[in-house]
Enzyme design. Structure first.
Site, PDB file in Angstrom:
ATOM      1  N   GLU A 328       0.805  -1.227   0.000  1.00  0.00           N
ATOM      2  CA  GLU A 328       0.000   0.000   0.000  1.00  0.00           C
ATOM      3  C   GLU A 328       0.836   1.275   0.000  1.00  0.00           C
ATOM      4  O   GLU A 328       0.603   2.181   0.793  1.00  0.00           O
ATOM      5  CB  GLU A 328      -0.923   0.000   1.235  1.00  0.00           C
ATOM      6  CG  GLU A 328      -1.899  -1.155   1.235  1.00  0.00           C
ATOM      7  CD  GLU A 328      -2.727  -1.246   2.512  1.00  0.00           C
ATOM      8  OE1 GLU A 328      -3.888  -1.633   2.428  1.00  0.00           O
ATOM      9  OE2 GLU A 328      -2.198  -0.943   3.606  1.00  0.00           O
TER      10      GLU A 328
HETATM   11  C1  TNX Z   1      -4.667  -3.974   4.469  1.00  0.00           C
HETATM   12  S1  TNX Z   1      -3.158  -6.225   3.672  1.00  0.00           S
HETATM   13  C2  TNX Z   1      -3.401  -3.787   4.970  1.00  0.00           C
HETATM   14  C3  TNX Z   1      -3.256  -3.345   6.371  1.00  0.00           C
HETATM   15  C4  TNX Z   1      -4.570  -3.194   7.069  1.00  0.00           C
HETATM   16  C5  TNX Z   1      -5.503  -4.285   6.646  1.00  0.00           C
HETATM   17  C6  TNX Z   1      -6.808  -4.298   7.375  1.00  0.00           C
HETATM   18  C7  TNX Z   1      -1.998  -5.293   3.803  1.00  0.00           C
HETATM   19  C8  TNX Z   1      -0.748  -5.787   3.330  1.00  0.00           C
HETATM   20  N1  TNX Z   1      -2.228  -4.077   4.313  1.00  0.00           N
HETATM   21  O1  TNX Z   1      -2.509  -2.157   6.411  1.00  0.00           O
HETATM   22  O2  TNX Z   1      -4.345  -3.256   8.433  1.00  0.00           O
HETATM   23  O3  TNX Z   1      -5.742  -4.161   5.267  1.00  0.00           O
HETATM   24  O4  TNX Z   1      -7.558  -5.391   7.043  1.00  0.00           O
END
Ligand code: TNX
Length: 516
Positions: A328
């Site tokens: 992300e």
């Molecule tokens: C996505 S999955 C994220 C996290 C959040 C999560 C909550 C991923 C690699 N990153 O930063 O905590 O969703 O479900």
């Protein structure tokens, strides 16, 4: 019958009667009533073994530690001594190493006169002990003495894992959870033959592991109020972390630390503004948004920081992997992301660890034979295919199957729902080898169930979301693909519920399961 005789006779039969009565009349346990399902079992109804006050536990030197763990698990409820001896002439549970078993595999043989547990490595013995515990009645979970028959069903089990990697992840960043809570989780997941614990130790809200060369990370990033919603706070000292690594290793679980970068770094930048390109400290964040922070990719300070963190973490981590996040990164331009990984992934190797990251790190040619954690929901990901062709291995954590922080259904208190609701069957009914159409099974190292903690304040919240779904993922990781069967899984899970009740584990009573 004379009154005295009658009284004596009653005294003799009473313990047997009370043993079979009680709130949970239990049917006899079968050799196959194990979670995760065992690879091969050959029941022998004539071979039941009874644990009594005379039973001893014998072990060779190399099996002694696991034998001690078995004795400790069985003493409270049975009230028996279960003496540890080198050799025994009487009824015995005998543990020893022998060559020829698969890594982590074991053989458990139950006969009338003895129980034999064999493995090539102590890990296999430990997993065999977890099986043996489930072959005893649920009352074995009690910590007060229970009068009843302690019968182990006769026969032979040959067991081994399907995958080398069977993981669970805890997010200590969004809400800090103490070392004692992490230990409680380790106790629970180790019963299901999980062998990796991934700790998500930093994020936008907080920084949860002490780094001596950058002390403000935890002084500021672990301060009170650094959890989502301004809750809690806290961090692991190096001693806490080392103790967790040791505690996990005693249960044949390897700890994997994660520092998330170049995104998810707001807490680090609050503590050290020089990690932001404008040199200005951002405001502390306690909301749940993601994707807005980035390390300053062009500054040398960034790489000094990253290497210090990697070095200190690697020094206290005996396991092979170091997780560098990489997910992300919407605030890091693509070219900067690649430039960052070109420097950071080699740093992980320089400090003796295999780089591990969310699957986005596979965009980098520097990933090489890194381990990628696939968290997508798609059946095909060309970038991941390319990374795998170049030598990367995968851990499967598809968000719509394995994310333990997703709600069970729309009524679940707490949890998130961006990847959909995940009831037990959804968590169970998929195949880690078959999910990504163009990835060969040989590239799949295993599975992991992440538990993000945006909505998790205390340990009860952890238990409620993790159980029973973690067990579904554990079975996908351990049991042979050919044994995959929802009806069988749901029946075994239903019986397991009474163990959780006795252990005081606050699990979700899924309506898909008939709990006994
Ligand atoms: C996505 S999955 C994220 C996290 C959040 C999560 C909550 C991923 C690699 N990153 O930063 O905590 O969703 O479900």
């Amino acid at each position: 019958m004379r009154p005295l005789r009658l009284a004596v006779a009653l005294l003799l039969v009473l313990p047997l009667v009370t043993a079979s009565a009680g709130p949970h009349p239990t049917r006899p346990i079968a050799l196959t009533d194990v979670l995760p399902a065992v690879a091969e079992a050959a029941p022998d109804p004539g071979g039941d073994f009874r644990i009594t006050a005379d039973t001893e536990i014998s072990a060779t030197e190399s099996a002694l530690a696991v034998a001690g763990q078995l004795a400790e698990a069985l003493r409270p409820a049975t009230g028996f001594d279960l003496r540890l001896v080198r050799a025994s002439r009487g009824p015995v549970i005998d543990l020893a190493l022998e060559p020829g078993h698969p890594d982590e595999g074991y053989r458990l043989e139950v006969r009338q006169d003895r129980v034999e547990l064999r493995a090539t490595y102590p890990a296999g013995l430990f997993f065999g002990v977890q099986t043996l515990r489930q072959l005893l009645p649920p009352e074995i979970e009690s910590d007060t003495v229970q009068r009843r028959r302690w019968t182990v069903p006769g026969g032979r089990i040959h067991d081994r894992p399907r995958y080398a990697y069977r993981g669970a992840m805890l997010d200590l960043a969004r809400h800090f959870h103490t070392a004692a809570e992490v230990r409680a989780y380790i106790d629970q997941i180790s019963r299901f033959k999980i062998n990796y614990l991934h700790l998500h130790l930093s994020d936008d809200q907080g920084w949860r592991i002490r780094i001596d060369s950058w002390p403000r990370l935890t002084e500021v990033g672990g301060a009170p109020g650094t959890g989502v919603g301004g809750d809690g706070g806290g961090f692991l000292t190096k001693d806490d972390y080392r103790e967790l690594v040791r505690y996990a290793a005693e249960r044949y679980i390897t700890v994997i630390p994660e520092i998330d970068m170049p995104g998810h770094v707001n807490a680090a930048q609050v503590a050290y503004p020089e990690l932001a390109c404008d040199g200005v400290a951002p405001r502390p964040r306690t909301d749940m948004r993601v994707g807005y922070s980035s390390l300053c990719v062009r500054e040398e300070t960034t790489y000094r920081f990253v290497e210090d963190v990697i070095r200190e973490l690697a020094e206290m981590t005996p396991g092979p992997y170091l997780h560098v996040g990489g997910d992300e990164t919407f605030a890091t331009p693509h070219g900067s992301y690649l430039a960052f990984q070109r420097r950071v992934l080699p740093l992980v190797r320089k400090h003796g660890k295999i780089p591990y990251g969310w699957h986005e790190i596979g965009q980098s040619p520097a990933a090489g034979d890194a381990l990628l954690q696939f968290w997508g929901r798609e059946r095909d990901n060309p970038m991941v295919n390319t990374a795998v062709a170049a030598g990367a291995k995968l851990v499967m954590s598809p968000a719509n199957r394995t994310y333990l922080d997703m709600k069970y259904d729309s009524l679940t208190p707490g949890g998130l729902d961006w990847a959909g609701a995940i009831e037990v069957r959804t968590a169970y009914d998929w195949d880690p080898d078959g999910l990504l159409a163009d990835v060969p099974a040989t590239a799949i190292l295993g599975v992991e169930a992440p538990l993000w903690s945006e909505t998790l304040r205390d340990y009860a919240d952890i238990e409620f979301l993790a159980f029973p779904r973690l067990v579904a993922i554990a079975e996908l990781g351990w049991s042979p693909a050919r044994s995959h069967d929802w009806e069988s899984f749901r029946a075994r899970l239903g019986t397991y519920g009474s163990r959780w009740v006795r252990q005081d584990v606050g699990f979700h009573r899924s309506p898909q399961i008939r709990w006994s």
